[in-house]
Motif scaffolding. Structure first.
Motif, PDB file in Angstrom:
ATOM      1  N   THR A 147      35.730  82.667  -9.425  1.00 20.42           N
ATOM      2  CA  THR A 147      35.300  81.411  -9.014  1.00 20.42           C
ATOM      3  C   THR A 147      35.431  81.596  -7.305  1.00 20.42           C
ATOM      4  O   THR A 147      36.323  82.488  -7.004  1.00 20.42           O
ATOM      5  N   ALA A 183      40.700  83.967  -2.196  1.00 15.98           N
ATOM      6  CA  ALA A 183      42.140  84.412  -2.160  1.00 15.98           C
ATOM      7  C   ALA A 183      42.222  85.804  -2.433  1.00 15.98           C
ATOM      8  O   ALA A 183      43.309  86.334  -1.511  1.00 15.98           O
ATOM      9  N   LEU A 184      41.485  86.623  -3.172  1.00 12.04           N
ATOM     10  CA  LEU A 184      41.513  88.111  -3.241  1.00 12.04           C
ATOM     11  C   LEU A 184      41.223  88.603  -1.866  1.00 12.04           C
ATOM     12  O   LEU A 184      41.800  89.474  -1.630  1.00 12.04           O
ATOM     13  N   GLY A 203      47.417  80.094 -16.742  1.00  5.21           N
ATOM     14  CA  GLY A 203      46.726  80.481 -15.920  1.00  5.21           C
ATOM     15  C   GLY A 203      45.587  81.238 -15.804  1.00  5.21           C
ATOM     16  O   GLY A 203      45.293  81.745 -17.520  1.00  5.21           O
ATOM     17  N   ARG A 204      44.531  81.637 -15.175  1.00  2.00           N
ATOM     18  CA  ARG A 204      43.317  82.324 -15.445  1.00  2.00           C
ATOM     19  C   ARG A 204      43.560  83.586 -15.849  1.00  2.00           C
ATOM     20  O   ARG A 204      43.009  84.185 -16.661  1.00  2.00           O
ATOM     21  N   LEU A 205      44.618  84.827 -15.086  1.00  2.00           N
ATOM     22  CA  LEU A 205      44.953  85.740 -15.598  1.00  2.00           C
ATOM     23  C   LEU A 205      45.725  85.884 -16.939  1.00  2.00           C
ATOM     24  O   LEU A 205      45.377  86.923 -17.792  1.00  2.00           O
ATOM     25  N   GLU A 228      37.070  80.063  -5.132  1.00  2.00           N
ATOM     26  CA  GLU A 228      38.550  80.145  -4.524  1.00  2.00           C
ATOM     27  C   GLU A 228      39.020  81.284  -4.916  1.00  2.00           C
ATOM     28  O   GLU A 228      40.136  81.960  -4.148  1.00  2.00           O
ATOM     29  N   MET A 229      39.051  82.170  -6.155  1.00  2.00           N
ATOM     30  CA  MET A 229      39.539  83.301  -6.534  1.00  2.00           C
ATOM     31  C   MET A 229      39.185  84.338  -5.616  1.00  2.00           C
ATOM     32  O   MET A 229      40.020  85.264  -5.269  1.00  2.00           O
ATOM     33  N   VAL A 230      37.856  84.309  -5.298  1.00  3.94           N
ATOM     34  CA  VAL A 230      37.133  85.479  -4.466  1.00  3.94           C
ATOM     35  C   VAL A 230      37.864  85.384  -3.147  1.00  3.94           C
ATOM     36  O   VAL A 230      38.196  86.365  -2.558  1.00  3.94           O
ATOM     37  N   GLN A 253      36.029  83.107 -15.288  1.00  8.48           N
ATOM     38  CA  GLN A 253      36.917  82.029 -14.796  1.00  8.48           C
ATOM     39  C   GLN A 253      37.626  82.819 -13.632  1.00  8.48           C
ATOM     40  O   GLN A 253      37.996  82.052 -12.598  1.00  8.48           O
ATOM     41  N   LEU A 254      37.850  83.971 -13.412  1.00  8.19           N
ATOM     42  CA  LEU A 254      38.167  84.738 -12.425  1.00  8.19           C
ATOM     43  C   LEU A 254      37.310  84.778 -11.065  1.00  8.19           C
ATOM     44  O   LEU A 254      37.850  85.055  -9.879  1.00  8.19           O
TER      45      LEU A 254
END
Length: 71
Positions: A47, A53-54, A2-4, A49-51, A44-45
């Motif tokens: 992206t 989701a956060l 995973g990215r994290l 999609e990640m933004v 990579q965090l």
């Protein structure tokens, strides 16, 4: 992986404490390979999609808990 986990691994490999690391102040203290690995994993965090989701998690915390996750 995973990215994290990738970011955590890059920080650990560089010997950096993620709780206190400040890329703007400490990046020059790292070797080139470590700095590149940390910066790449961090990018990579960011992206779309990640933004999104956060943002959803932050909205849920405000709606359900009445609190903000940011300062």
């Amino acid at each position: 992986m995973g990215r994290l986990t990738a970011l955590d691994d890059a920080l650990a490999q560089a010997g950096v404490d993620p709780a206190t690391y400040d890329a703007e102040e400490q990046a020059d203290d790292l070797g080139e390979d470590d700095r590149t690995a940390v910066e790449s994993a961090a990018r990579q965090l960011a992206t779309p999609e990640m933004v999104r989701a956060l943002e959803a998690v932050q909205q849920q915390a405000r709606d359900v808990c009445g609190t903000s996750l940011t300062l």
